[in-house]
Design a protein around this motif. Structure first.
Motif, PDB file in Angstrom:
ATOM      1  N   THR A  10      14.028   3.646   3.586  1.00 14.83           N
ATOM      2  CA  THR A  10      13.281   2.418   3.289  1.00 14.83           C
ATOM      3  C   THR A  10      13.754   1.229   4.120  1.00 14.83           C
ATOM      4  OG1 THR A  10      14.758   1.868   1.449  1.00 14.83           O
ATOM      5  CG2 THR A  10      12.777   3.158   0.928  1.00 14.83           C
ATOM      6  N   MET A  13      11.093  -1.259   5.116  1.00 16.12           N
ATOM      7  CA  MET A  13      10.126  -1.660   4.098  1.00 16.12           C
ATOM      8  C   MET A  13      10.469  -3.048   3.564  1.00 16.12           C
ATOM      9  SD  MET A  13       9.482   1.874   2.020  1.00 16.12           S
ATOM     10  CE  MET A  13       8.147   1.139   1.088  1.00 16.12           C
ATOM     11  N   THR A  17       8.893  -4.645  -2.248  1.00 24.54           N
ATOM     12  CA  THR A  17       8.211  -3.415  -2.653  1.00 24.54           C
ATOM     13  C   THR A  17       8.581  -3.061  -4.089  1.00 24.54           C
ATOM     14  OG1 THR A  17       8.261  -2.626  -0.371  1.00 24.54           O
ATOM     15  CG2 THR A  17       7.875  -0.983  -2.081  1.00 24.54           C
ATOM     16  N   LEU A  83       4.508   6.686  -1.305  1.00 28.44           N
ATOM     17  CA  LEU A  83       3.914   5.359  -1.433  1.00 28.44           C
ATOM     18  C   LEU A  83       2.495   5.508  -1.956  1.00 28.44           C
ATOM     19  CD1 LEU A  83       5.000   3.751   1.944  1.00 28.44           C
ATOM     20  CD2 LEU A  83       6.132   3.582  -0.265  1.00 28.44           C
ATOM     21  N   ASP A  84       2.103   4.589  -2.834  1.00 27.40           N
ATOM     22  CA  ASP A  84       0.713   4.604  -3.282  1.00 27.40           C
ATOM     23  C   ASP A  84      -0.118   3.710  -2.362  1.00 27.40           C
ATOM     24  OD1 ASP A  84       1.197   1.983  -4.105  1.00 27.40           O
ATOM     25  OD2 ASP A  84       0.922   2.398  -6.233  1.00 27.40           O
ATOM     26  N   ASP A  85      -1.384   3.508  -2.708  1.00 25.75           N
ATOM     27  CA  ASP A  85      -2.270   2.724  -1.846  1.00 25.75           C
ATOM     28  C   ASP A  85      -1.929   1.237  -1.798  1.00 25.75           C
ATOM     29  OD1 ASP A  85      -3.051   2.300  -4.460  1.00 25.75           O
ATOM     30  OD2 ASP A  85      -5.184   2.529  -4.065  1.00 25.75           O
ATOM     31  N   GLN A  86      -1.032   0.781  -2.689  1.00 19.02           N
ATOM     32  CA  GLN A  86      -0.574  -0.613  -2.672  1.00 19.02           C
ATOM     33  C   GLN A  86       0.839  -0.722  -2.090  1.00 19.02           C
ATOM     34  OE1 GLN A  86      -0.934  -1.735  -6.789  1.00 19.02           O
ATOM     35  NE2 GLN A  86      -3.146  -1.970  -6.648  1.00 19.02           N
ATOM     36  N   TYR A  87       1.298   0.349  -1.462  1.00 20.35           N
ATOM     37  CA  TYR A  87       2.622   0.431  -0.849  1.00 20.35           C
ATOM     38  C   TYR A  87       3.750   0.226  -1.847  1.00 20.35           C
ATOM     39  CZ  TYR A  87      -0.062   0.440   3.408  1.00 20.35           C
ATOM     40  OH  TYR A  87      -0.971   0.757   4.379  1.00 20.35           O
ATOM     41  N   GLN A  88       3.553   0.673  -3.061  1.00 21.26           N
ATOM     42  CA  GLN A  88       4.618   0.702  -4.060  1.00 21.26           C
ATOM     43  C   GLN A  88       5.319   2.042  -3.926  1.00 21.26           C
ATOM     44  OE1 GLN A  88       3.164  -1.576  -7.868  1.00 21.26           O
ATOM     45  NE2 GLN A  88       1.667  -0.037  -7.320  1.00 21.26           N
TER      46      GLN A  88
END
Length: 92
Positions: A10, A13, A17, A83-88
């Motif tokens: 990470t 990142m 996040t 990662l999900d679509d919200q970059y979490q």
């Protein structure tokens, strides 16, 4: 998952996040951390209402050993994340 591995993966990142735990099809915010043992080499994710950030995680564990291992709320080892679509970050 070793804390040092998470740091490597990470590195680029955003510290903002958000961190979540996924169990089956449900996602839960990781709110804080707890030590699973007296040696402080095992850290548990604690679930709650508002998720902590990657920066908060590293800040709280900045003095931890390279041997520190991250564990799921049920004390099982964590083997990775996505990662999900919200970059979490979603740990599973």
């Amino acid at each position: 998952m070793k804390l040092s591995d998470l740091e490597d993966l990470t590195r680029y990142m955003s510290p903002k996040t958000r961190l979540l735990w996924e169990n089956d099809a449900n996602r839960f915010p990781i709110t804080t951390l707890a030590y699973a043992d007296d040696t402080h080499h095992e850290v548990l994710f604690v679930l709650g209402n508002k998720s902590m950030t990657l920066g908060q995680l590293f800040s709280r564990l900045k003095n931890s050993s390279f041997r520190t291992t991250l564990l799921a709320p049920n004390k099982q080892p964590i083997f990775g994340f996505h990662l999900d679509d919200q970059y979490q970050i979603i740990f599973k």
